[in-house]
Design an enzyme around this catalytic site. Structure first.
Site, PDB file in Angstrom:
ATOM      1  N   ASP A  72      11.267 -12.850  -0.701  1.00 15.90           N
ATOM      2  CA  ASP A  72      10.706 -12.798   0.652  1.00 15.90           C
ATOM      3  C   ASP A  72      11.759 -12.230   1.598  1.00 15.90           C
ATOM      4  OD1 ASP A  72       9.729 -13.545   3.302  1.00 15.90           O
ATOM      5  OD2 ASP A  72       8.359 -14.912   2.274  1.00 15.90           O
ATOM      6  N   VAL A  73      11.351 -11.324   2.473  1.00 18.33           N
ATOM      7  CA  VAL A  73      12.290 -10.715   3.415  1.00 18.33           C
ATOM      8  C   VAL A  73      12.882 -11.761   4.355  1.00 18.33           C
ATOM      9  CG1 VAL A  73      10.622 -10.152   5.233  1.00 18.33           C
ATOM     10  CG2 VAL A  73      12.589  -8.661   4.858  1.00 18.33           C
ATOM     11  N   TYR A  96      -2.433  10.059   6.184  1.00 17.53           N
ATOM     12  CA  TYR A  96      -2.800   9.852   4.779  1.00 17.53           C
ATOM     13  C   TYR A  96      -1.581   9.381   4.003  1.00 17.53           C
ATOM     14  CZ  TYR A  96      -4.258  10.884   0.000  1.00 17.53           C
ATOM     15  OH  TYR A  96      -4.548  10.788  -1.338  1.00 17.53           O
ATOM     16  N   VAL A  97      -1.746   8.360   3.176  1.00 10.37           N
ATOM     17  CA  VAL A  97      -0.621   7.731   2.494  1.00 10.37           C
ATOM     18  C   VAL A  97       0.151   8.709   1.622  1.00 10.37           C
ATOM     19  CG1 VAL A  97      -2.003   6.954   0.511  1.00 10.37           C
ATOM     20  CG2 VAL A  97       0.075   5.692   1.175  1.00 10.37           C
ATOM     21  N   GLY A  98      -0.540   9.687   1.036  1.00  7.15           N
ATOM     22  CA  GLY A  98       0.155  10.667   0.216  1.00  7.15           C
ATOM     23  C   GLY A  98       1.113  11.527   1.018  1.00  7.15           C
ATOM     24  N   LYS A 119     -24.259  -0.372   7.413  1.00  4.82           N
ATOM     25  CA  LYS A 119     -24.110  -1.424   8.408  1.00  4.82           C
ATOM     26  C   LYS A 119     -23.250  -0.973   9.589  1.00  4.82           C
ATOM     27  CE  LYS A 119     -24.649  -5.263   5.139  1.00  4.82           C
ATOM     28  NZ  LYS A 119     -24.023  -6.476   4.557  1.00  4.82           N
ATOM     29  N   PHE A 135       0.814  -1.214   0.000  1.00  4.37           N
ATOM     30  CA  PHE A 135       0.000   0.000   0.000  1.00  4.37           C
ATOM     31  C   PHE A 135       0.853   1.272   0.000  1.00  4.37           C
ATOM     32  CE2 PHE A 135      -2.611   2.867   2.942  1.00  4.37           C
ATOM     33  CZ  PHE A 135      -3.227   3.512   1.880  1.00  4.37           C
ATOM     34  N   TYR A 167       1.961  -7.381  16.706  1.00  3.69           N
ATOM     35  CA  TYR A 167       2.435  -6.467  15.669  1.00  3.69           C
ATOM     36  C   TYR A 167       3.293  -5.366  16.275  1.00  3.69           C
ATOM     37  CZ  TYR A 167       2.281  -2.643  12.276  1.00  3.69           C
ATOM     38  OH  TYR A 167       2.617  -1.616  11.435  1.00  3.69           O
TER      39      TYR A 167
END
Length: 317
Positions: free
Chosen positions: A47-48, A198-200, A183, A11, A132
């Site tokens: 793969d890491v 925000y990713v930006g 919902k 992402f 995590y």
């Protein structure tokens, strides 16, 4: 400048690759388990956790971005968090040492601070509430040891708050879907504030870190000012042209329902968008101090509200 973005098909990675491509004199390689078709010509499938393959991928590299992580709330088995986040960090450090790489930029997380823990700054003691957060903090310590042991090394650690934006498929996207499908239930009062990223804005910051000073920099990252849950829902409803109100239930009822879905997931083997940990995270006060980020001179291109509206228009219109 030869740059390797580990997890570059993810992402944040996709946005970062696009931003770095605008920079002059940047030659980019992506290392990831999957290939983004836009970046297939310069992607290495890997793969890491693969020490030897990663070492080879780092040949001739000047800067490593480590975006690879197991981060979902419902990863199974839980040992994957340590395998990817901790052992992956060890493999990156080994590859950097073997190839003489002196600059690493690591995206960690504010999850290392735990929930309902005030407004922590970068000097606050870690208190992760899940695997995590714990494994990302352990990875931080490994990268810090690497940086401290060689005065010529440069390390930037970025601790983003909840990340959202176009193409996101995490908790914010699930929330938007629930509102769009009518919902959604407001659990609790909605007065709890949330730091969000925000990713930006994250990509804008990261893309400016290829030329860093020697030494260590650690930043919390969030777009200010913080919004509370009720304000976030109001913005979403406004952008989606929803005028009806949603039912509100007490926190204890929502948490009970979350545990019910956890049990159902355990019995059926299916994963559901509602879980106890997601209820806890939604209702928690999760804000961070970003004074150090402000003092660095960085200015976010977008506000939290602008980012939310951009995401909604892209994903739901």
């Amino acid at each position: 400048m030869n740059i390797l973005i580990i997890g570059g098909s993810g992402f944040i990675g996709k946005r970062l690759v696009a931003d770095l491509q605008k920079e002059e004199n940047c030659k980019i390689k992506v290392y990831d388990k999957v290939v983004n078709e836009k970046f297939s010509s310069f992607t290495i499938i890997g793969d890491v956790r693969d020490k030897e393959q990663l070492k080879k991928a780092c040949e001739g590299i000047d800067v490593i971005y480590n975006l690879a992580a197991e981060h979902a709330d419902n990863v199974t088995p839980q040992s994957l968090y340590a395998d990817v986040n901790i052992n992956g960090a060890k493999n990156i450090i080994n590859a950097a040492k073997v190839n003489g790489i002196k600059t690493i930029i690591f995206t960690s997380t504010v999850a290392i601070y735990g929930l309902n823990n005030g407004t922590p700054n970068e000097g606050m003691e870690a208190s992760p509430f899940n695997e995590y957060g714990r494994t990302k903090y352990e990875a931080e310590k490994l990268f810090l040891e690497w940086a401290i042991n060689d005065k010529d090394n440069s390390l930037t650690i970025l601790r983003p708050a909840v990340v959202f934006g176009e193409y996101n498929r995490g908790n914010v996207y699930n929330l938007l879907q629930q509102v769009a499908n009518r919902k959604f239930l407001m659990i609790g009062t909605g007065n709890n504030c949330k730091s969000m990223s925000y990713v930006g804005n994250i990509s804008a910051f990261l893309s400016g870190k290829t030329q860093v000073k020697k030494g260590i920099e650690i930043f919390n990252f969030a777009d200010k000012p913080d919004l509370n849950s009720a304000q976030i829902i109001h913005i979403i409803k406004d952008e989606m042209n929803i005028t009806s109100d949603f039912i509100s239930i007490p926190y204890f009822m929502g948490l009970f329902a979350g545990y019910g879905f956890d049990l159902l997931s355990f019995v059926t083997g299916k994963k559901f968008p509602v879980s106890a940990i997601r209820i806890k995270k939604f209702c928690a006060e999760t804000t961070v101090n970003t004074d150090r980020l402000s003092e660095s001179g960085f200015i976010s291109p977008f506000s939290t509200e602008e980012g939310l509206r951009k995401m909604i228009r892209h994903e739901f219109k």
